[in-house]
Design a protein around this motif. Structure first.
Motif, PDB file in Angstrom:
ATOM      1  N   UNK A 184       6.623 -12.473  -8.927  1.00 52.18           N
ATOM      2  CA  UNK A 184       7.754 -12.649  -8.036  1.00 52.18           C
ATOM      3  C   UNK A 184       7.456 -13.890  -7.216  1.00 52.18           C
ATOM      4  N   UNK A 185       8.363 -14.845  -7.243  1.00 47.79           N
ATOM      5  CA  UNK A 185       8.156 -16.115  -6.547  1.00 47.79           C
ATOM      6  C   UNK A 185       9.044 -16.203  -5.319  1.00 47.79           C
ATOM      7  N   UNK A 186       8.443 -16.655  -4.217  1.00 46.24           N
ATOM      8  CA  UNK A 186       9.209 -16.920  -3.003  1.00 46.24           C
ATOM      9  C   UNK A 186       8.846 -18.315  -2.510  1.00 46.24           C
ATOM     10  N   UNK A 187       9.796 -18.935  -1.868  1.00 51.15           N
ATOM     11  CA  UNK A 187       9.541 -20.259  -1.311  1.00 51.15           C
ATOM     12  C   UNK A 187       9.800 -20.215   0.187  1.00 51.15           C
ATOM     13  N   UNK A 245       3.138  -8.546  -9.883  1.00 53.54           N
ATOM     14  CA  UNK A 245       3.771  -7.230  -9.865  1.00 53.54           C
ATOM     15  C   UNK A 245       2.757  -6.123  -9.649  1.00 53.54           C
ATOM     16  N   UNK A 246       1.504  -6.354 -10.070  1.00 52.41           N
ATOM     17  CA  UNK A 246       0.450  -5.357  -9.817  1.00 52.41           C
ATOM     18  C   UNK A 246       0.222  -5.163  -8.326  1.00 52.41           C
ATOM     19  N   UNK A 247       0.235  -6.252  -7.584  1.00 57.05           N
ATOM     20  CA  UNK A 247       0.025  -6.182  -6.138  1.00 57.05           C
ATOM     21  C   UNK A 247       1.158  -5.404  -5.473  1.00 57.05           C
ATOM     22  N   UNK A 248       2.387  -5.695  -5.842  1.00 56.87           N
ATOM     23  CA  UNK A 248       3.535  -5.000  -5.255  1.00 56.87           C
ATOM     24  C   UNK A 248       3.490  -3.520  -5.623  1.00 56.87           C
ATOM     25  N   UNK A 249       3.146  -3.232  -6.871  1.00 57.01           N
ATOM     26  CA  UNK A 249       3.056  -1.844  -7.310  1.00 57.01           C
ATOM     27  C   UNK A 249       2.006  -1.071  -6.525  1.00 57.01           C
ATOM     28  N   UNK A 250       0.855  -1.668  -6.293  1.00 58.34           N
ATOM     29  CA  UNK A 250      -0.196  -0.988  -5.534  1.00 58.34           C
ATOM     30  C   UNK A 250       0.214  -0.783  -4.077  1.00 58.34           C
ATOM     31  N   UNK A 251       0.910  -1.739  -3.493  1.00 57.93           N
ATOM     32  CA  UNK A 251       1.427  -1.561  -2.129  1.00 57.93           C
ATOM     33  C   UNK A 251       2.360  -0.355  -2.090  1.00 57.93           C
ATOM     34  N   UNK A 252       3.262  -0.274  -3.051  1.00 48.29           N
ATOM     35  CA  UNK A 252       4.223   0.835  -3.105  1.00 48.29           C
ATOM     36  C   UNK A 252       3.497   2.162  -3.300  1.00 48.29           C
ATOM     37  N   UNK A 253       2.559   2.216  -4.248  1.00 54.82           N
ATOM     38  CA  UNK A 253       1.833   3.467  -4.515  1.00 54.82           C
ATOM     39  C   UNK A 253       1.060   3.954  -3.294  1.00 54.82           C
ATOM     40  N   UNK A 263       6.964  -1.598   4.421  1.00 57.09           N
ATOM     41  CA  UNK A 263       5.641  -2.075   4.018  1.00 57.09           C
ATOM     42  C   UNK A 263       5.734  -3.262   3.069  1.00 57.09           C
ATOM     43  N   UNK A 264       6.602  -3.185   2.067  1.00 58.41           N
ATOM     44  CA  UNK A 264       6.732  -4.283   1.107  1.00 58.41           C
ATOM     45  C   UNK A 264       7.279  -5.537   1.793  1.00 58.41           C
ATOM     46  N   UNK A 265       8.290  -5.385   2.634  1.00 57.50           N
ATOM     47  CA  UNK A 265       8.865  -6.550   3.309  1.00 57.50           C
ATOM     48  C   UNK A 265       7.889  -7.179   4.285  1.00 57.50           C
ATOM     49  N   UNK A 266       7.121  -6.375   5.008  1.00 53.72           N
ATOM     50  CA  UNK A 266       6.153  -6.916   5.959  1.00 53.72           C
ATOM     51  C   UNK A 266       4.959  -7.565   5.268  1.00 53.72           C
ATOM     52  N   UNK A 267       4.537  -7.002   4.155  1.00 56.46           N
ATOM     53  CA  UNK A 267       3.354  -7.499   3.467  1.00 56.46           C
ATOM     54  C   UNK A 267       3.651  -8.741   2.638  1.00 56.46           C
ATOM     55  N   UNK A 268       4.778  -8.733   1.927  1.00 54.30           N
ATOM     56  CA  UNK A 268       5.053  -9.811   0.973  1.00 54.30           C
ATOM     57  C   UNK A 268       6.169 -10.754   1.400  1.00 54.30           C
ATOM     58  N   UNK A 269       6.975 -10.373   2.383  1.00 55.19           N
ATOM     59  CA  UNK A 269       8.157 -11.119   2.808  1.00 55.19           C
ATOM     60  C   UNK A 269       9.209 -11.218   1.713  1.00 55.19           C
TER      61      UNK A 269
END
Length: 117
Positions: free
Chosen positions: A2-5, A15-23, A96-102
């Protein structure tokens, strides 16, 4: 990925990082015993979408133009208020996802697949 600028440049988040945050967020919620294994669900979805979503055990992340949508398959403890648990999960995972990854979370879809004693 997932790319953000932002003002610094381009950031790629796996996606592994996001999945682990969610889990981890889900497993910390009261009344949750585990995130379900969704092998049959994943094979059906992956044949339809052909790589436009990220699939991990119990967590499916749909990448969209303006953010992501998260599908969760969970196991809950017997006797818990399912509505309260699901609302808690939706709020906690989104925050959690929004705060961690924006990355903006459009929605969190929670599917209760099992109840455990």
């Amino acid at each position: 990925m997932v790319n953000i600028e932002n003002h610094i440049g381009r950031i790629s988040i796996s996606e592994n990082y996001i999945t682990e945050i969610v889990r981890h967020s889900v497993c910390e919620c009261f009344g949750i015993t585990d995130v379900c294994n969704t092998n049959t669900f994943r094979s059906a979805v992956s044949s339809i979408t052909r790589g436009k979503l990220f699939k991990r055990r119990g967590v499916v992340i749909h990448k969209e133009d303006d953010g992501i949508t998260i599908d969760l398959h969970i196991k809950v403890s017997y006797g818990t208020n399912i509505t309260a648990v699901v609302n808690n999960i939706i709020q906690k995972v989104s925050f959690t996802v929004e705060e961690t990854t924006e990355i903006h979370v459009n929605s969190v879809n929670v599917f209760v697949d099992e109840m455990k004693d």
